[in-house]
Design an enzyme around this catalytic site. Sequence first.
Site, mmCIF file in Angstrom:
data_model
loop_
_atom_site.group_PDB
_atom_site.id
_atom_site.type_symbol
_atom_site.label_atom_id
_atom_site.label_comp_id
_atom_site.label_asym_id
_atom_site.label_seq_id
_atom_site.Cartn_x
_atom_site.Cartn_y
_atom_site.Cartn_z
ATOM 1 C CB CYS A 152 -2.603 6.084 2.794
ATOM 2 S SG CYS A 152 -1.123 5.391 3.555
ATOM 3 C CD GLU A 162 -2.522 1.387 2.620
ATOM 4 O OE1 GLU A 162 -3.369 2.282 2.722
ATOM 5 O OE2 GLU A 162 -2.204 0.627 3.556
#
Length: 919
Positions: free
Chosen positions: A813, A779
Amino acid sequence: MLYNGSLVATQPLRQTIRDFYRADEDKVLDYLLPLADIGVNARSRAWERARQLVLTIRQAQVGKGGVDALLNEFSLSTEEGLVLMCLAEALLRVPDKTTADRLIRDKLSQGDWSSHLGNSSSIFVNASAWGLLLTGKLVNYSDEQKKQQFGLLKRTCGRLGEPVIRQAVRYAMQIMGAQFVMGTTIGAALERAADMEAKGFRYSYDMLGEGARTMADAERYFDSYMRAIDTIGKAANGRGPFNSPGISVKLSAIHPRYEFSHRDRVIDELIPKVKQLALAAKAYDIGFTIDAEEADRLDISLDIIEAVFSDPALDGWEGFGLAVQAYQKRGIHVIEWLRDLTVKVGRKMMVRLVKGAYWDTEIKLSQLEGFSDFPVFSRKPSTDVSYQACAKKMLSYRDSIYPQFATHNAYTVATIMEMTKDYTGFEFQRLHGMGDALYDEIVIKDKIPCRIYAPVGEHSDLLAYLVRRLLENGANSSFVNNIVDETIPVESLLSDPVETVRGWTKKRNRQIPLPADLYGSERKNSNGLDLTDIDQLEPVKAAMTQWFDSVKDIAVQPDAVPVTNPANLDEVIGYLQYADKDKMQQILANADAAFASWSATDVAERAALLRRIGDALETHRNELLALCVKEAGKTLGDSVAEVREAIDFCRYYAARAEELLAQPQQARGVFLCISPWNFPLAIFLGQVAAAIVAGNTVVAKPAEQTSLIAIRTVEIMRQCGMPEHVVQLVIAPGRQVGEHIVPDSRIQGVMFTGSTETGCWIARKLAERGGEPVPLIAETGGQNCMIVDSTALPEQVVDDVISSGFQSAGQRCSALRVLFLQEDVADKIITMLKGAMAELHVGDPQWLSTDLGPVIDAKAHERLSSHVQYLSDKATLHYECKIPAGDRHYFFAPRLYEIADLTVLEREVFGPVVHIVRF
């Protein structure tokens, strides 16, 4: 930590109110039922009176069929009703024709309008259905995406008809708005009220506007209230607060941070404002009522109300009032507290009893946040029981309380009239546009006063109020909706709530799961922490303080790396010993050796371990919260979410493993889990939990900035029965782990969260091994965008930008990086964003009043500072927040920039920086 001093209640009644905040519903109703009961004979008389009222109302509706009938036909249980609500919610604020046309086309082309033709006896409803049917067809013809489907004539009709349709639909939405709004100005509203006042009705005017996001908005609303008081006061002409029109105010409208987390500031700044408004109302001797809002604001509102009402400057005036919500479980105790306050002060107070308008929000928020229970009742008859109990109390306290019963329910009205033979010293209330026929009967025949709650303001400010009214009117369970529906038997509208509730074995609605039961039998929802519940906060505060006291004087370890608080670099909260190459090899060997026995362990046992770990994390919650605050620089709200997510990961992966691995499958081997510092518990444990429940062993490499959290988590996991070598921590800089562990053939899979560059490097290293590909779950970064057109509610945009762009100091994120704004609304939204940013408090996250803490370390701060330098000649800086002075911290000022286009940004900016692009 959290706040200075203690907020423990000093008054027993205030403590009782807190005790009932989220109390067990069955127990609350057991307490309320005897208080609400009016006796068998009175119930019988109330039933007959209510039946006659309903019949009268239905007779009065024949041939009228206005907006009430329209909303009954297009109720929210139909797709067409939802379409109308969406249009009413958005269309009037859209400034540009193109977006307005597209919104109308998008919405009206969806509905099956022909199915509503002839369903109502109302000419207005049938004309509306014909108009909507025709409009839906015409706007469909003008859809550019469907132009190939239609001939020239249809396309021409669509194109030429759009301006007419746009104006017609706008006008229709204004008519719907006028059903609920008394006037665009207080002068216009007073003029419109004259006819009803002549019939004996009174008014309380609500200046539209709530939830100010900026101080400029709050000042604008305050000035609007002051002007309205002046205008209403002159019109009242000395009739006194009970007989003259009054005003209703919302505290959220006059302070942008009216919330518990900013309690000290709110108390200091809001009390003088409310007092100023109250004194202005006193000068004209008119009524002044503070409206009820969301449940999490009740406690602080009572502090403000007590302070203002007790002020001797208001002596000699009986016009001060507030609203009490009966759907809150603590409503009855608020009435008792008001009784005590009014007797103590020696002055009467006007008390408006309402059922409550935020039910959906309260239920869903409680479930989302994992609170212990709901602050409101889960069934409507239970709210009616509470309402009756409160009403009886209020009628018995008329020597110090002036009751104002706000309801549109004929049975509730009839029941209140059976509670007393003396119809003086109280009044009913209804909303403008609702309950007209009901109260025509009460005011004219029974001579009981009725006050009309009448919103005043521009249609652009109407949204929040309009949506609540449409939900009330359009819901197929609404009394207001059902009373005009002649297909519904009268008797079905007249159930006695006390008898109904007594007949239930289980009084709480089992179809609405409690927060803990949100996911059913599969798994338990993680426990949340209500940061507005003082009874919960006080023990958390004590535990966090105790933890910090235990580590703040930790002995210096000469050969170890100190861990400092990013909000205060002088605070050392622990030390780390970094692993060298030999230690890393031993860790790998241990994990590899543990694989055989662990992978052979039954999946049910592995899942049970995860559930025990989740439960243990809840037990150790307060310690983990303190670690998140002090090591990761997280605010308390972010820390609670972090711990909850970690717990949910454990329980989720346990359930998935039992489902997906019921048939034995071969685990891969040793997984390397590399987790980031921005979610040092949730992502760390999420990676690890997924790997071990599938039968793998783990070498876990937490970020060196937040390794104390990882160390403590692994200790808890081992206390829960996890074999020692199933999860091995490697505490070391990332580069060394990459050099010594990533290439090792014993690593059979990698989970990584971090930068794109590092993720690519790991992928290359794994590929260099050759042979069978090694799984890499990565990720990494990117530019998160929000696109805002002119249909968007500006206040909602501001809330979402502030939350997504700046919460967690932008170190997520998923944080917003680029905000695309339609040119037509860009300036307005930018102005609001600047005002909202001015209200943000950047500071030490150990305090509840802090909105943003520091960035994680010097490297992160330097990268953000470099970006500021880079944008110096490439962007317009719209706003920069203030930060604490000094240099012994890593605070970075949140910034709002405007850039020409997306190409200006070369990489993700991991911090509290939002970039605007116009389109």
